[in-house]
Structure formats: C-alpha cells, structure tokens
Design a protein around this motif. Structure first.
Motif, PDB file in Angstrom:
ATOM      1  N   ASP A 162       1.320  -4.054  -1.017  1.00  0.00           N
ATOM      2  CA  ASP A 162       1.480  -4.453   0.390  1.00  0.00           C
ATOM      3  C   ASP A 162       1.862  -3.282   1.288  1.00  0.00           C
ATOM      4  O   ASP A 162       2.332  -3.484   2.412  1.00  0.00           O
ATOM      5  CB  ASP A 162       2.547  -5.551   0.494  1.00  0.00           C
ATOM      6  CG  ASP A 162       2.177  -6.797  -0.298  1.00  0.00           C
ATOM      7  OD1 ASP A 162       0.998  -7.195  -0.238  1.00  0.00           O
ATOM      8  OD2 ASP A 162       3.054  -7.352  -0.985  1.00  0.00           O
ATOM      9  N   PHE A 163       1.673  -2.061   0.784  1.00  0.00           N
ATOM     10  CA  PHE A 163       2.091  -0.871   1.526  1.00  0.00           C
ATOM     11  C   PHE A 163       0.956  -0.302   2.375  1.00  0.00           C
ATOM     12  O   PHE A 163      -0.195  -0.253   1.930  1.00  0.00           O
ATOM     13  CB  PHE A 163       2.548   0.232   0.561  1.00  0.00           C
ATOM     14  CG  PHE A 163       3.959   0.074   0.063  1.00  0.00           C
ATOM     15  CD1 PHE A 163       4.650  -1.113   0.215  1.00  0.00           C
ATOM     16  CD2 PHE A 163       4.591   1.125  -0.589  1.00  0.00           C
ATOM     17  CE1 PHE A 163       5.934  -1.259  -0.259  1.00  0.00           C
ATOM     18  CE2 PHE A 163       5.872   0.996  -1.071  1.00  0.00           C
ATOM     19  CZ  PHE A 163       6.552  -0.201  -0.902  1.00  0.00           C
ATOM     20  N   THR A 164       1.307   0.134   3.571  1.00  0.00           N
ATOM     21  CA  THR A 164       0.454   1.060   4.301  1.00  0.00           C
ATOM     22  C   THR A 164       0.777   2.463   3.803  1.00  0.00           C
ATOM     23  O   THR A 164       1.733   2.668   3.035  1.00  0.00           O
ATOM     24  CB  THR A 164       0.717   0.982   5.814  1.00  0.00           C
ATOM     25  OG1 THR A 164       2.081   1.411   6.054  1.00  0.00           O
ATOM     26  CG2 THR A 164       0.534  -0.435   6.334  1.00  0.00           C
ATOM     27  N   THR A 165      -0.010   3.436   4.229  1.00  0.00           N
ATOM     28  CA  THR A 165       0.287   4.822   3.858  1.00  0.00           C
ATOM     29  C   THR A 165       1.682   5.208   4.313  1.00  0.00           C
ATOM     30  O   THR A 165       2.443   5.849   3.567  1.00  0.00           O
ATOM     31  CB  THR A 165      -0.753   5.772   4.480  1.00  0.00           C
ATOM     32  OG1 THR A 165      -2.042   5.446   3.969  1.00  0.00           O
ATOM     33  CG2 THR A 165      -0.438   7.218   4.148  1.00  0.00           C
ATOM     34  N   ASN A 166       2.053   4.795   5.521  1.00  0.00           N
ATOM     35  CA  ASN A 166       3.381   5.123   6.045  1.00  0.00           C
ATOM     36  C   ASN A 166       4.479   4.455   5.220  1.00  0.00           C
ATOM     37  O   ASN A 166       5.535   5.047   4.983  1.00  0.00           O
ATOM     38  CB  ASN A 166       3.494   4.687   7.502  1.00  0.00           C
ATOM     39  CG  ASN A 166       4.801   5.118   8.143  1.00  0.00           C
ATOM     40  OD1 ASN A 166       5.071   6.298   8.315  1.00  0.00           O
ATOM     41  ND2 ASN A 166       5.636   4.151   8.498  1.00  0.00           N
ATOM     42  N   ASP A 167       4.226   3.225   4.758  1.00  0.00           N
ATOM     43  CA  ASP A 167       5.215   2.534   3.919  1.00  0.00           C
ATOM     44  C   ASP A 167       5.470   3.302   2.626  1.00  0.00           C
ATOM     45  O   ASP A 167       6.616   3.433   2.178  1.00  0.00           O
ATOM     46  CB  ASP A 167       4.734   1.120   3.579  1.00  0.00           C
ATOM     47  CG  ASP A 167       4.705   0.192   4.778  1.00  0.00           C
ATOM     48  OD1 ASP A 167       5.477   0.426   5.722  1.00  0.00           O
ATOM     49  OD2 ASP A 167       3.904  -0.764   4.768  1.00  0.00           O
ATOM     50  N   LEU A 168       4.389   3.809   2.019  1.00  0.00           N
ATOM     51  CA  LEU A 168       4.555   4.569   0.779  1.00  0.00           C
ATOM     52  C   LEU A 168       5.309   5.870   1.044  1.00  0.00           C
ATOM     53  O   LEU A 168       6.182   6.263   0.260  1.00  0.00           O
ATOM     54  CB  LEU A 168       3.192   4.869   0.144  1.00  0.00           C
ATOM     55  CG  LEU A 168       3.215   5.737  -1.124  1.00  0.00           C
ATOM     56  CD1 LEU A 168       4.136   5.137  -2.187  1.00  0.00           C
ATOM     57  CD2 LEU A 168       1.808   5.920  -1.673  1.00  0.00           C
ATOM     58  N   GLN A 169       4.978   6.535   2.137  1.00  0.00           N
ATOM     59  CA  GLN A 169       5.701   7.758   2.489  1.00  0.00           C
ATOM     60  C   GLN A 169       7.184   7.479   2.642  1.00  0.00           C
ATOM     61  O   GLN A 169       8.025   8.250   2.153  1.00  0.00           O
ATOM     62  CB  GLN A 169       5.134   8.342   3.787  1.00  0.00           C
ATOM     63  CG  GLN A 169       3.720   8.883   3.656  1.00  0.00           C
ATOM     64  CD  GLN A 169       3.113   9.239   4.994  1.00  0.00           C
ATOM     65  OE1 GLN A 169       3.597   8.811   6.053  1.00  0.00           O
ATOM     66  NE2 GLN A 169       2.041  10.011   4.973  1.00  0.00           N
TER      67      GLN A 169
END
Length: 319
Positions: A162-169
C-alpha cells in the motif's frame, strides 16, 4: 601512563533484498541520500571478499572499489537476478558474518502483495524475469516461494503493498536514519532585491518592513555586521516579534524537512541592497539556529558589492 586505545566501531552492513518490483532500488537510493554507501546487484559469492580484513585494517576497508570506508554504513542490494543467488547459501554466509565482532549485519526484506506487483508490472509493461511466457502472476508466485527462507530469516521486513514511493522513502528513513551520518545542509543568506531573488532559495523573507539604516548618514557606510546597525534595527518596534516568529517557524519546519529527507534548505533574507537589514537578520537567525543545535552556513551575497550602497540610495521612496 599510556591512554587505552578506543575499540573501533563495527562496520554497519545492511543486506537489502526482496521481491522484484517491491522497491529495492528506491530503498537503496534513499539510503544513499542518508549517507550510506550503496551497491546494487552485488555478486553474493564476492560478499566475503568485500568485507574481508587484512592486518591493520577494519572491516569494510576492502570496499574501496565501491567507495566504502570504515566510518560509512554499507548497503548491499541483491535479488533473484543476481549471479549465484541461492537463499540458503546467502543465509549461511550471513550467519558466518554475524560471528564477526568487526561487523554489524542486518538483513532487510522488501515484500509486496501479488496483485499489487502484477499492477506494477502491467503499468511498466515489463516482463517478470521468472515468468517466461506465462503471466506475471506465475513468475511472482515462483519468486515468492524461492525467497521464502530469506523472508523468514530477515531482521526487518517492510511490505510495500500500500506504499507510494514517498511512503517507502519515509519508512526507510524512519528505520535507518539513526544509523546515518548525514543531516540536512542548511544555508542562511542575505541578498538585495535590487539584484534579484536567489533562484534556489527555499524560504525567502523580505526585511524591507524594518527601519532602514541607509537613511542615517553616520550609519550608511556600515553593514549589518556592525553593532551600531544592529542597535538601530533593534529599536524598530516590529523587529523583536518578527525575529521570534521567523525563528519559531524555522524551528518548526527544519526538523520536518529533515524527516522528509530534504538534503538542502536555503533560507534567504532580503532587503533593498543587501547591505544592512538582510545581513543583520541573517546573522541573528543563523545564531538562533546554532543555539538550537543546527549548523547553518552563513552567506552574504551582496555585502561585498560596490553597488549595494548606491542601490539603497536609488530608491525614490524610503523603504
């Protein structure tokens, strides 16, 4: 009596793996931004050689070819495409590394739901390396089964379903920022609006509302770094409250910029010619940030400019 030598800190090593498409590249780039040395698709059979020590060396010194050194955490990425990939062999190698006192080894596994991985592959129109001529779901299922021993073994598992790239960062920063040597680089500068606004400034504050020392002939030759200029500006009823509010805003924003992984923040203060008010306020704010534990770099763009004094006087209206 000789002073006992301090034992060297163990080399921090993070092994980054997981399902293809789960975000390994994003994770490694984020670690790089945090100050880690990152190597992707590193041949597992060379892992011992990368971390081997020689007489007089500490672990990680052999990573010179990859830019590594003993003071910098090292992140090593690998996946099912890496030559010599075999989960059980990798686990055995990691177990051997864990016995070494000169290493601190952590394994990060990036997981992701099958449906989301299928969506990502369809979106990028890339073929899963293990699917051959079958649908991506078949390759994902085969890879998940192959990697299951590594997932069970990993110290840290992050699911990016459920992550966006920003969430993973953000997740990587929260998990590993404490091990990182770098902080946001802060620059505080002064400038004159007459010569244009700094093009790369993140925050710009206009100091032209403050009383202008230029109109006092005795003060005109001085700069915002001189005590009489500071005393003059402090007499302005708006100065004290403006200073406190600007500093308070920066102390609110800077930790949040740092948490977001922003590498550079440029805070610029402007007045007409960049000689008096902007210089004084930049000096005061920089000191306030130092007192709060930050380490800003202070620059005065137009202070040495011969024309700054003339530009102040060129204004038809006293501002």
């Amino acid at each position: 009596m000789s002073t006992p030598s301090t034992a060297p800190q163990p080399q921090r090593v993070l092994l980054v793996t997981g399902l293809l498409g789960a975000g390994k590249t994003t994770a490694l780039r984020t670690l790089e931004d945090l100050g880690w040395e990152a190597i992707d698709n590193f041949p597992i059979r060379l892992l011992d050689r990368l971390l081997e020590t020689e007489p007089g060396q500490t672990a990680g010194a052999a990573a010179g070819a990859a830019g590594g050194d003993t003071a910098t955490p090292l992140a090593i990425g690998f996946d099912t495409r890496t030559r010599g990939f075999d989960p059980q062999t990798i686990i055995e190698r990691v177990k051997a590394l864990l016995t070494r006192s000169d290493l601190s080894v952590t394994t990060l596994f990036l997981d992701c739901g099958g449906a989301e991985l299928e969506r990502r592959y369809n979106e990028t129109r890339r073929r899963h390396p293990m699917s051959d001529d079958r649908p991506a779901a078949s390759g994902i299922a085969a890879e998940r089964e192959l990697l299951s021993p590594l997932r069970r073994w990993a110290d840290v598992v992050i699911s990016t379903t459920d992550f966006t790239t920003n969430d993973l960062q953000q997740a990587i920063r929260q998990q590993f920022a404490a091990l990182s040597p770098s902080r946001t680089t802060i620059t505080v500068s002064s400038f004159g609006f007459s010569r244009g606004t700094p093009p790369l400034a993140d925050l710009v504050f206009d100091m032209r509302f403050l009383a202008n020392p230029h109109w006092d002939e005795a003060l005109r030759p001085m700069t915002g770094k001189d005590a009489p200029i500071g005393a003059y500006i402090r007499q302005d009823p708006a100065y004290a409250e403006a200073y406190e509010r600007i500093l308070g805003l920066l102390l609110l924003l800077l930790p949040r910029f740092e948490a977001q992984g922003k590498a550079y923040v440029h805070i610029a203060f402007g007045c007409t010619g960049g000689r008096h008010r902007s210089v004084f306020m930049a000096e005061q704010i920089a000191q306030g940030l130092r007192d709060a534990g930050f380490s800003p770099t202070l620059l005065h763009r137009n202070l040495a400019s011969r024309g700054a004094n003339l530009l102040e006087g060129a204004q038809a209206v006293q501002v």
